[in-house]
Design a protein around this motif. Sequence first.
Motif, PDB file in Angstrom:
ATOM      1  N   ASP A 109     -10.767  -0.994   2.465  1.00 39.58           N
ATOM      2  CA  ASP A 109     -11.800  -1.902   2.981  1.00 39.58           C
ATOM      3  C   ASP A 109     -11.508  -3.364   2.652  1.00 39.58           C
ATOM      4  OD1 ASP A 109     -13.361   0.148   4.068  1.00 39.58           O
ATOM      5  OD2 ASP A 109     -14.349   0.524   2.156  1.00 39.58           O
ATOM      6  N   ASP A 110     -10.824  -3.614   1.532  1.00 38.44           N
ATOM      7  CA  ASP A 110     -10.627  -4.993   1.077  1.00 38.44           C
ATOM      8  C   ASP A 110      -9.224  -5.153   0.502  1.00 38.44           C
ATOM      9  OD1 ASP A 110     -10.708  -7.505  -0.167  1.00 38.44           O
ATOM     10  OD2 ASP A 110     -12.814  -7.295  -0.716  1.00 38.44           O
ATOM     11  N   VAL A 111      -8.303  -5.640   1.322  1.00 38.33           N
ATOM     12  CA  VAL A 111      -6.916  -5.816   0.897  1.00 38.33           C
ATOM     13  C   VAL A 111      -6.812  -6.811  -0.254  1.00 38.33           C
ATOM     14  CG1 VAL A 111      -4.653  -6.700   1.615  1.00 38.33           C
ATOM     15  CG2 VAL A 111      -5.926  -5.158   3.116  1.00 38.33           C
ATOM     16  N   GLU A 112      -7.549  -7.908  -0.162  1.00 42.45           N
ATOM     17  CA  GLU A 112      -7.482  -8.935  -1.207  1.00 42.45           C
ATOM     18  C   GLU A 112      -7.935  -8.386  -2.559  1.00 42.45           C
ATOM     19  OE1 GLU A 112      -8.524 -13.158   0.268  1.00 42.45           O
ATOM     20  OE2 GLU A 112      -9.656 -11.789   1.561  1.00 42.45           O
ATOM     21  N   ALA A 113      -8.994  -7.587  -2.567  1.00 44.82           N
ATOM     22  CA  ALA A 113      -9.476  -6.996  -3.821  1.00 44.82           C
ATOM     23  C   ALA A 113      -8.435  -6.055  -4.412  1.00 44.82           C
ATOM     24  CB  ALA A 113     -10.793  -6.265  -3.586  1.00 44.82           C
ATOM     25  N   CYS A 114      -7.749  -5.297  -3.564  1.00 44.46           N
ATOM     26  CA  CYS A 114      -6.694  -4.394  -4.038  1.00 44.46           C
ATOM     27  C   CYS A 114      -5.553  -5.187  -4.665  1.00 44.46           C
ATOM     28  CB  CYS A 114      -6.169  -3.539  -2.889  1.00 44.46           C
ATOM     29  SG  CYS A 114      -7.327  -2.279  -2.300  1.00 44.46           S
ATOM     30  N   ALA A 115      -5.192  -6.293  -4.024  1.00 50.36           N
ATOM     31  CA  ALA A 115      -4.108  -7.126  -4.552  1.00 50.36           C
ATOM     32  C   ALA A 115      -4.487  -7.715  -5.911  1.00 50.36           C
ATOM     33  CB  ALA A 115      -3.772  -8.231  -3.560  1.00 50.36           C
ATOM     34  N   ARG A 116      -5.721  -8.189  -6.041  1.00 50.67           N
ATOM     35  CA  ARG A 116      -6.161  -8.739  -7.327  1.00 50.67           C
ATOM     36  C   ARG A 116      -6.165  -7.659  -8.406  1.00 50.67           C
ATOM     37  NH1 ARG A 116     -10.025 -11.292  -3.937  1.00 50.67           N
ATOM     38  NH2 ARG A 116     -11.604  -9.752  -4.571  1.00 50.67           N
ATOM     39  N   ALA A 117      -6.636  -6.461  -8.057  1.00 53.08           N
ATOM     40  CA  ALA A 117      -6.669  -5.363  -9.026  1.00 53.08           C
ATOM     41  C   ALA A 117      -5.262  -4.955  -9.444  1.00 53.08           C
ATOM     42  CB  ALA A 117      -7.421  -4.174  -8.442  1.00 53.08           C
ATOM     43  N   ALA A 118      -4.319  -4.975  -8.488  1.00 52.30           N
ATOM     44  CA  ALA A 118      -2.928  -4.628  -8.810  1.00 52.30           C
ATOM     45  C   ALA A 118      -2.367  -5.586  -9.859  1.00 52.30           C
ATOM     46  CB  ALA A 118      -2.078  -4.652  -7.550  1.00 52.30           C
ATOM     47  N   VAL A 163       1.862   0.236   0.611  1.00 52.39           N
ATOM     48  CA  VAL A 163       1.222  -0.789   1.429  1.00 52.39           C
ATOM     49  C   VAL A 163      -0.263  -0.488   1.519  1.00 52.39           C
ATOM     50  CG1 VAL A 163       1.151  -1.910   3.698  1.00 52.39           C
ATOM     51  CG2 VAL A 163       3.328  -1.106   2.771  1.00 52.39           C
ATOM     52  N   VAL A 164      -1.085  -1.513   1.413  1.00 52.14           N
ATOM     53  CA  VAL A 164      -2.509  -1.371   1.724  1.00 52.14           C
ATOM     54  C   VAL A 164      -2.779  -2.128   3.018  1.00 52.14           C
ATOM     55  CG1 VAL A 164      -3.354  -0.929  -0.600  1.00 52.14           C
ATOM     56  CG2 VAL A 164      -3.038  -3.287   0.127  1.00 52.14           C
TER      57      VAL A 164
END
Length: 270
Positions: free
Chosen positions: A222-231, A260-261
Amino acid sequence: MSSYKTAGSQDITSSSVVGAPCWVSLTTRDMRAAEEFYHAVLGWEWRTGRLGDEYRFASVGGVPVAGVSAVETLGQATAAWTPFFAASSADETVARSRERGGTTAVGPLSFPPGRAALLADRDGAVFGIWEGELVADWQQWRRAAPAFMELHTRDVFDAAIFYAEILGWASEGAGSCEVHYEGEEVVLRSQGDVVARIHAGAVGSAPDPAIRPHWQVHFTVDDVEACARAALAHGGSVLRGGTRATEAAVLGDPDGARFVVDPWPVRGDA
């Protein structure tokens, strides 16, 4: 592989979706770090099945979606995600692969209630096959953690022929996957869903494994940016993207496995 069952799940076999991706599995050196990372990035919960502590199952809403195996040393190999494709017969699929220039790394081995093998195609891209009862109903698996696979290879059409011949793509069998040529890509559909794509551009002798022929696993979020920050916050890396909600991002976990997300919906299904 299918040692985790949810309450009320149906016993769906690989023959019902033959040729389609039916599972994804991660090989890592650090099981605990992987569990913490993917819980933070993708929201996965973890549990142990009958295969013991060295193979753990990730789930979303109680539906198993992926597995991770711990390997103390990978030698020169890298930690990686591997897609598994449904096969009606593991032995026959392995034999067809060998006849067409593929190689067999492992198996077929029995993992009741099924059999698995780890193979590589003519260009060296690694993938798995699974014969037997699936971990979860295929449609449940697709809905719980929407994923598709991309093969980056040197010759799109040669690769498509190889996989079609060993996995039964575009055959007349019940449930066979559909193959479409769209521009310079090959697109694979199963039950109407885009489940895999084949791209050209990989270089067989490249020192970087991300440039050599390989299968890449995509997860829709749902949120690519949130996944990137969490990574980044949990020891991973952002290799490409991650700054726009509408664009895919290539992430690396703490052990270097890349995935990939993609923003919802799954690319190709819009």
